[in-house]
Write an enzyme that holds these catalytic residues in place. Structure first.
Site, PDB file in Angstrom:
ATOM      1  N   ASN A 102     -61.910 -69.830 -19.807  1.00  0.00           N
ATOM      2  CA  ASN A 102     -61.961 -71.408 -19.620  1.00  0.00           C
ATOM      3  C   ASN A 102     -63.501 -71.618 -20.073  1.00  0.00           C
ATOM      4  O   ASN A 102     -63.524 -72.708 -20.460  1.00  0.00           O
ATOM      5  CB  ASN A 102     -61.931 -71.813 -18.052  1.00  0.00           C
ATOM      6  N   GLU A 148     -73.485 -65.646  -8.123  1.00  0.00           N
ATOM      7  CA  GLU A 148     -74.157 -65.606  -9.315  1.00  0.00           C
ATOM      8  C   GLU A 148     -75.299 -66.702  -9.384  1.00  0.00           C
ATOM      9  O   GLU A 148     -75.327 -67.583  -8.327  1.00  0.00           O
ATOM     10  CB  GLU A 148     -73.208 -65.837 -10.409  1.00  0.00           C
ATOM     11  N   CYS A 174     -62.986 -73.492 -12.772  1.00  0.00           N
ATOM     12  CA  CYS A 174     -62.773 -73.104 -11.472  1.00  0.00           C
ATOM     13  C   CYS A 174     -63.047 -73.726 -10.277  1.00  0.00           C
ATOM     14  O   CYS A 174     -62.180 -73.787  -9.256  1.00  0.00           O
ATOM     15  CB  CYS A 174     -63.567 -71.603 -11.068  1.00  0.00           C
ATOM     16  N   GLU A 209     -66.146 -63.570  -8.923  1.00  0.00           N
ATOM     17  CA  GLU A 209     -66.012 -64.992  -8.949  1.00  0.00           C
ATOM     18  C   GLU A 209     -64.632 -65.440  -9.291  1.00  0.00           C
ATOM     19  O   GLU A 209     -64.134 -65.445 -10.608  1.00  0.00           O
ATOM     20  CB  GLU A 209     -66.965 -65.332 -10.287  1.00  0.00           C
ATOM     21  N   LEU A 210     -63.863 -65.950  -8.416  1.00  0.00           N
ATOM     22  CA  LEU A 210     -62.398 -66.108  -8.512  1.00  0.00           C
ATOM     23  C   LEU A 210     -61.947 -67.608  -8.446  1.00  0.00           C
ATOM     24  O   LEU A 210     -62.827 -68.476  -8.493  1.00  0.00           O
ATOM     25  CB  LEU A 210     -61.740 -65.180  -7.597  1.00  0.00           C
TER      26      LEU A 210
END
Ligand code: NAD
Length: 471
Positions: A144, A448, A274, A240-241
């Site tokens: 993305n 992050e 996200c 990172e989901l």
């Protein structure tokens, strides 16, 4: 059309096979990407391990080269942005902006001052708290925002003294490979290696014995698989989901300001973010006016050719994502939801779905309970704020959330009760290299960005030693 090469040990690396990358706006080819073999991965891992000792020992050089990398990315923004536009369907101006974003992350980590920490233990001894790099990092990114999300990993990993093997998504590998070639002019051979291939290449990376850390951005299912694989030899992981961010509108909110902010926070990049807004909770007393205001903005959005000036929304970036969003939309309509705007795919080439506001639906419908990751936004109504909060938190996702009100203090109080990594007041998706970003629950492990993101690419080493005569 662009055919890119992988970069291993500082040079273009020939491979025996390649795969086609589809332009989602036209469904024609955007170019060919190399399909890495296990031998190619071995070469990349070995090159990264060889480059590590020299790279890890000279922090001032690393900072200088990160600055050069930032400048090189800015200089290549138009070129890389055009490739990104073709493979992702992002409107061209937004694709170019993403490259400048990646450059900003390199500058930030080049300039970040990291104070030395020490603990004065007693009259004779001191403990210096040092940060040591981990070694080789396996970095895996989604489709993305391929370049900016890569920069969130590369810049802190390299600044901390690690070397990296990076793998972009098979749906959008071309601009990342091109970035690898740009950065090969900056970093010493082996410091940054970029490979492309399918999901199995990611699996080989996480199972490989050389990397000491996997930094992964992608789906919850992918993250779970990475965590299981990394556990075998205790690699460090940052995950990172996905998210299912809720926006809660309080009853005193200003209609136009909130509709503008929520529309932007939900539909940027056609909802493929996200931490985009994926559910809206509006007070029952004002439900119709908020639905209508959002539907008006959806109706005014310019969806179409990513190369045309004035286009604000492009297509979905991948065929599977297009099919998934259409499936969720159809299911919601079948179950009684009403489309206040949009409600269908566009009848032409490309993976275009009209920006859609859905009303008259609630939890228990997949488009509310799951991550849709597309330009379809469900708006739900609530009676009491406590009820909205419980429903916003009643999910295993926990990436972001926001609360909207004319009284920012009141909104901040509610936002502080959201179970998510970033809780915004009267905005959504405001991100910065200074600000840590991560998810609660299934939305991730670790963060992050900022000094916290840098720390995650290091181990703490205590140097316990006598005080020097000058301290
Ligand atoms: P994905 O999990 O399918 O793939 C992400 C990357 O992982 C790709 O490079 C893929 O090839 C690789 N991969 C897939 N399975 C793997 C495995 N078992 N082992 C190792 N690597 C594997 O995700 P996607 O469809 O590319 O991206 C969309 C998802 O990413 C959404 O859920 C979105 O919310 C999430 N996302 C999260 C963030 C964040 O910062 N939290 C940012 C962007 C996207």
């Amino acid at each position: 059309m662009t055919d890119q090469a992988m970069v291993i040990e500082g040079r273009r690396w020939a491979t025996s096979s390649s795969f086609d990358v589809v332009n989602p706006a036209t469904e024609r080819s955007a170019g060919l990407a190399p399909d890495a073999s296990k031998d190619d991965l071995e070469a990349a891992m070995t090159a990264a391990r060889r480059a590590f000792p020299a790279w890890s020992r000279d922090e001032e050089r690393r900072r200088a080269l990160l600055r050069e990398a930032a400048a090189a990315l800015s200089a290549a923004a138009e070129q890389l942005g055009a490739i990104l536009c073709a493979e992702s369907g992002h409107p061209l101006a937004q694709a170019v902006t993403e490259i400048y974003g990646a450059s900003i992350w390199f500058s930030y980590y080049a300039d970040l001052e990291v104070p030395l920490e020490s603990i004065e233990l007693d009259a004779t001894s001191i403990a210096e708290v040092r940060r040591r790099p981990l070694g080789v990092v396996a970095a895996i990114t989604p489709w993305n925002y391929p370049l900016v999300l890569a920069s969130w990993k590369l810049a802190p990993a390299l600044r901390a003294g690690n070397t990296v093997v990076l793998k972009p998504s098979p749906f959008t590998p071309l601009a990342t490979l091109a970035m690898g070639e740009v950065l090969a002019e900056v970093f010493p051979p082996g410091v940054l290696n970029v490979l492309s291939g399918g999901d199995e290449l990611g699996q080989w990376m996480t199972a490989h014995p050389i990397p000491r850390k996997v930094s992964f951005t992608g789906s919850v299912a992918g993250g779970r698989s990475v965590a299981l694989s990394a556990a075998a030899d205790l690699k460090r992981v940052t995950l990172e989901l996905g998210g299912n961010d809720a926006a809660i509108i309080l009853d005193d909110a200003d209609l136009d300001e909130v509709a503008d902010g929520i529309f932007k926070g939900a539909f940027v990049n056609s909802g493929q973010v996200c931490s985009a807004i994926k559910r809206v909770y509006a007070p029952k007393s004002r439900y119709d006016e908020f639905v209508d205001a959002l539907a008006a903005r959806a109706g005014a959005a310019v969806m179409g050719d990513p190369l045309a000036e004035g286009t604000t929304l492009g297509p979905l970036s991948t065929r599977p994502q297009y099919d998934r969003v259409l499936g969720l939309l159809g299911d919601a309509l079948d179950r009684g939801a009403v489309a206040a705007s949009g409600g269908a795919a566009r009848d032409s080439a490309g993976y275009f779905i009209e920006p859609t506001i859905l009303r008259d639906l609630g939890e228990g419908i997949a488009i509310v309970d799951e991550e849709q990751f597309g330009p379809v936004l469900p708006v739900l109504s609530y009676d009491h704020v406590d009820d909205a909060l419980a429903r916003a938190n009643g999910t295993m996702f926990g990436l972001g959330g926001s609360v909207w009100s004319a009284d920012p203090e009141r909104a901040a109080e509610v936002a502080g009760l959201l179970e998510c990594g970033t809780a915004w007041v009267n905005t959504h998706l405001a991100l910065s290299p200074l600000q840590p970003f991560g998810g609660f629950k299934w939305s991730g492990i670790g963060v992050e960005n900022g000094p916290w993101g840098l720390a995650s690419f290091s181990e703490i080493q205590i140097l316990h030693r006598p005080r020097s005569s000058t301290t």
